[in-house]
Design a protein around this motif. Structure first.
Motif, mmCIF file in Angstrom:
data_model
loop_
_atom_site.group_PDB
_atom_site.id
_atom_site.type_symbol
_atom_site.label_atom_id
_atom_site.label_comp_id
_atom_site.label_asym_id
_atom_site.label_seq_id
_atom_site.Cartn_x
_atom_site.Cartn_y
_atom_site.Cartn_z
ATOM 1 N N THR A 45 0.829 -1.203 0.000
ATOM 2 C CA THR A 45 0.000 0.000 0.000
ATOM 3 C C THR A 45 0.867 1.258 0.000
ATOM 4 N N ARG A 46 1.915 1.274 0.843
ATOM 5 C CA ARG A 46 2.814 2.425 0.887
ATOM 6 C C ARG A 46 3.507 2.619 -0.462
ATOM 7 N N ASP A 49 1.120 3.983 -3.154
ATOM 8 C CA ASP A 49 0.900 5.425 -2.983
ATOM 9 C C ASP A 49 2.099 6.217 -3.484
ATOM 10 N N ALA A 50 3.295 5.733 -3.178
ATOM 11 C CA ALA A 50 4.497 6.479 -3.561
ATOM 12 C C ALA A 50 4.721 6.438 -5.074
ATOM 13 N N ALA A 52 2.585 6.012 -7.338
ATOM 14 C CA ALA A 52 1.504 6.682 -8.066
ATOM 15 C C ALA A 52 1.887 8.098 -8.471
#
Length: 402
Positions: A45-46, A49-50, A52
């Protein structure tokens, strides 16, 4: 950095260490041992997000099924985390692949869980070098490359199972690597910043031996000792060692009470052939040794496993890619060399697809896979600049032979 032209200087000038270090510290604080599915999910998930922040589509891909032989000789499914894929400019005629892994060797209950500074440049922490820092370098390098009017397309793959052989991501690696111009993988550099050249292959095996139980005092002659057969096979496999082939019998499971002839054993071993020819020779020796042990001990043996990491050979295209990267490194004031190494990684899988790969584009550090693991912080921005410059020059000049 006198070897850079004005366009390249402008491209690399915004690269700063602080945000790369922030990502490294943030990601190293998450335990993502290969078997820690919750930690891997949090890490994915981290990362999603990064990454993206880059153009393109980020997706999480389910792992392929993987089976493992347990201590009772039964196959069972091993569950893995999902793998992250980012695809940028998929329509581009010339495309590359960048790979890394989110898993570490430290399980959830391992005492090594936090980062601390040994000195102003040495960050000690789990996965800092292998390869949370490498992932942060990859992201920063791609972000810098995107500022320079890019035309190369690329796929990023961050898998969740590299530390256990990439068995659940191997089909995905092959699918994404096929047809690529070049590949960069973010394993940490060798000591002194050296790049890994050729690598041997690797295969993990389990041999299940079924014998026959009997009373060790009354009628031992009626038994067929599976533990003894496993030991005999281990010795025969160890005798296969020669230049270009390493065989390591690692563990025997099974046995029985002292008054019973054991009827079950499982032998686990690892094989590392330097070339495809050595791998074929070794497989023939394994087959012969299994037949000999079966006949000598009157037991049944079943072999599980194969060479899942093919030997990584060096081709003209690999030499050309290294030439481009080493020239870029020299122009950045980061002179480097490369040498053959005994380890394996996803670079083996990529090279097997006919794609030239440099698989030590990550940070400088050391003591990986131990509680002393560390990275050198000044390599974070240095390696991010190297990534951006290599991609920019591949884009502008395309020096690899066809």
């Amino acid at each position: 950095m006198s070897g850079l032209n004005f366009e390249e200087q402008a491209l690399l000038a915004p690269v700063e260490r602080a945000p790369i270090l922030t990502h490294t510290l943030d990601w190293a604080a998450i335990n993502s041992g290969t078997a820690n599915l919750d930690g891997l999910a949090a890490m994915a998930t981290r990362l999603a997000d990064a990454f993206a922040a880059l153009p393109g589509e980020v997706r999480l891909v389910d792992p392929a099924p993987v089976e493992k032989v347990d201590s009772q000789g039964r196959t069972r499914e091993v569950v893995h985390g999902r793998h992250l894929v980012l695809s940028v400019r998929p329509e581009a005629e010339r495309r590359v692949i960048l790979t890394g892994h989110m898993d570490t060797v430290y399980p959830l209950d391992h005492p090594f869980q936090i980062c601390d500074w040994l000195d102003a440049n040495t960050l000690h922490g789990p996965g800092t070098a292998d390869m949370k820092g490498g992932l942060a370098v990859m992201l920063a390098g791609l972000a810098a490359y995107e500022r320079g009017d890019p035309t190369l397309g690329y796929d990023v793959l961050v898998n969740s199972d590299e530390e256990t052989g990439s068995l659940s991501s191997a089909p995905l690696i092959a699918d994404l690597a096929r047809g690529k111009l070049a590949a960069l993988t973010y394993e940490p550099a060798l000591p002194g910043g050296q790049m890994a050249r050729a690598r041997p292959g690797s295969g993990n095996y389990a041999v299940v031996i079924h014998g026959r139980s009997a009373h060790a005092g009354r009628n031992p002659e009626d038994g067929r000792n599976a533990l003894l057969a496993a030991s005999d096979l281990a010795l025969r496999l160890a005798a296969m060692r020669r230049p270009g082939l390493s065989v390591n019998p690692a563990k025997i499971e099974g046995g029985a009470p002292n008054n019973t002839v054991p009827d079950l054993a499982v032998l686990h071993f690892n094989m590392r052939p330097a070339t495809p020819e050595r791998a074929a020779e070794a497989q023939a020796h394994i087959t012969a040794a299994v037949a000999q042990v079966s006949a000598a001990h009157e037991v049944h043996l079943h072999v599980h496993g194969h060479v899942s990491r093919p030997p990584k050979a060096i081709t003209d295209k690999t030499e050309a890619l290294y030439g481009l990267v080493s020239k870029a490194a020299a122009d950045l004031g980061q002179p480097m060399s490369w040498k053959d190494t005994g380890g394996v990684c996803d670079g083996n899988n990529i090279a097997a697809c006919g794609v030239p790969v440099l698989d030590t584009m990550g940070v400088l550090g050391g003591s990986i896979h131990s509680p002393d693991e560390y990275l050198l912080a000044d390599s974070l921005d240095a390696r991010a600049r190297l990534t951006a410059l290599v991609l920019h020059r591949l884009d502008r000049h395309g020096v690899l032979p066809t």
